[in-house]
Write a protein that holds these residues in place. Structure first.
Motif: not given
Length: 362
Positions: A305, A249-250, A208, A224, A267, A264
């Motif tokens: 995110n 995600n980061d 990601n 992921a 989903e 994160g």
């Protein structure tokens, strides 16, 4: 901007809630000096905030699509934004004026200044019959900008399947352009010839985001596959793994403490069916060396995110699917916290055991 609000008097690390975006946050970045915070989201309008108190200083208006990435230069004069409207724009930070637009074919997923701010790299997604591309631009004169790239690197299909780039960065001294992909691979390209210098698999699933530490000696990846990994940015050896129970995600490396921050969550498509507690949307703090999680900070109502730590080491910011950016000023306890050194504790125990054995022997 809302002032800090917490109902629990024991919580001293109170966040500023930055309410300026209408859609999910995609990227955030402190400038080199740590006095400005740049944020991007799916609402087409990047913003800049004062890093001390979260006041919004201005916006950069002109894009017609999601802003996937942004990068501010070393001196905080120029800002680059990469958008799904198939363009990269160059802005003057002080005034918000758009100085130039660099057209692409397909959505632009990432953008990064080279050291020295004389050139920058972009990555774009495949579009119709066109493959994804890496482009490198040169800016020799800010008053006469050439919008044509000096180098284009096509990203061909692998085994008949398109592989999309997810992030682009320059390594130390501009020796290579590092690109991460959605198949878990990282490639390093020669910025002069476009040749692949090195290639390695960092994860089993989509990467990601990647981030360097300040002096570009360490690289941390977010994937992921529920993990974040630390790599030596000289020989690209895998050093540490930080396992979680959700997509990452980061992740960012603190330059003032041996700490890693991970963000994160589940989903985005299934967020509405669960509460913030169940969705696990908190920022997680890990020790860089010992890989142990020692703290979390909650607050978001959607997957995180984007994360960044202020270069001053006194605050960090997180942006999430809920459209909010939370600016956290570290409290005194965290800033003065000393990390335990297990080796010393073990050594003391060993010494005590040895002394006990000696005493019994006598």
């Amino acid at each position: 901007t809302e002032p800090p609000q917490e109902t629990n008097s024991n919580l001293t690390m109170k966040p500023y809630l930055l309410q300026g975006h209408e859609r999910p946050i995609t990227s955030i970045q402190f400038n080199y000096d740590g006095d400005l915070l740049f944020t991007a989201s799916k609402d087409h309008v990047p913003s800049v905030w004062r890093a001390d108190d979260g006041d919004r200083l201005g916006t950069f208006n002109g894009h017609k699509g999601t802003i996937w990435d942004l990068d501010c230069d070393r001196m905080s004069n120029w800002l680059l934004t990469a958008s799904a409207d198939a363009s990269v724009r160059l802005w003057k930070v002080e005034t918000g004026e758009c100085l130039s637009t660099f057209p692409h074919i397909g959505p632009v997923r990432g953008v990064a200044w080279a050291v020295g701010s004389r050139q920058f790299a972009t990555i774009s997604d495949p579009f119709m019959e066109h493959n994804g591309k890496i482009r490198i631009y040169e800016i020799e004169n800010i008053d006469d900008i050439d919008t044509e790239p000096k180098l284009e690197i096509e990203l061909p299909k692998i085994m008949g399947k398109r592989v999309n780039p997810t992030g682009v960065h320059w390594t130390a001294l501009n020796e290579a352009v590092l690109v991460s992909f959605d198949n878990g691979v990282i490639k390093l390209y020669d910025p002069q010839t476009g040749d692949v210098q090195e290639e390695f698999r960092a994860h089993e699933k989509k990467i990601n985001r990647c981030r360097f530490n300040r002096d570009k000696t360490l690289l941390i990846t977010s994937s992921a596959d529920f993990t974040s990994k630390l790599f030596d940015a000289v020989d690209w050896q895998h050093l540490k793994t930080y396992p979680t129970d959700r997509p990452v995600n980061d992740a960012v490396i603190s330059d003032h403490k041996e700490h890693i921050l991970l963000g994160g969550g589940q989903e985005a498509m299934s967020v509405t069916t669960t509460s913030g507690k169940v969705g696990k949307f908190e920022t997680r703090f890990f020790h860089l060396v010992y890989q142990e999680e020692f703290g979390t900070v909650k607050g978001h109502f959607g997957p995180i995110n984007a994360l960044d730590i202020n270069p001053t080491g006194r605050s960090y910011a997180s942006g999430a699917e809920d459209g909010y950016v939370r600016l956290h000023l570290f409290d005194k306890d965290y800033l003065e916290m000393k990390d335990p050194v297990p080796e010393e504790d073990d050594a003391d125990e060993d010494d005590n055991d040895d002394n006990g054995d000696v005493g019994q022997a006598r």
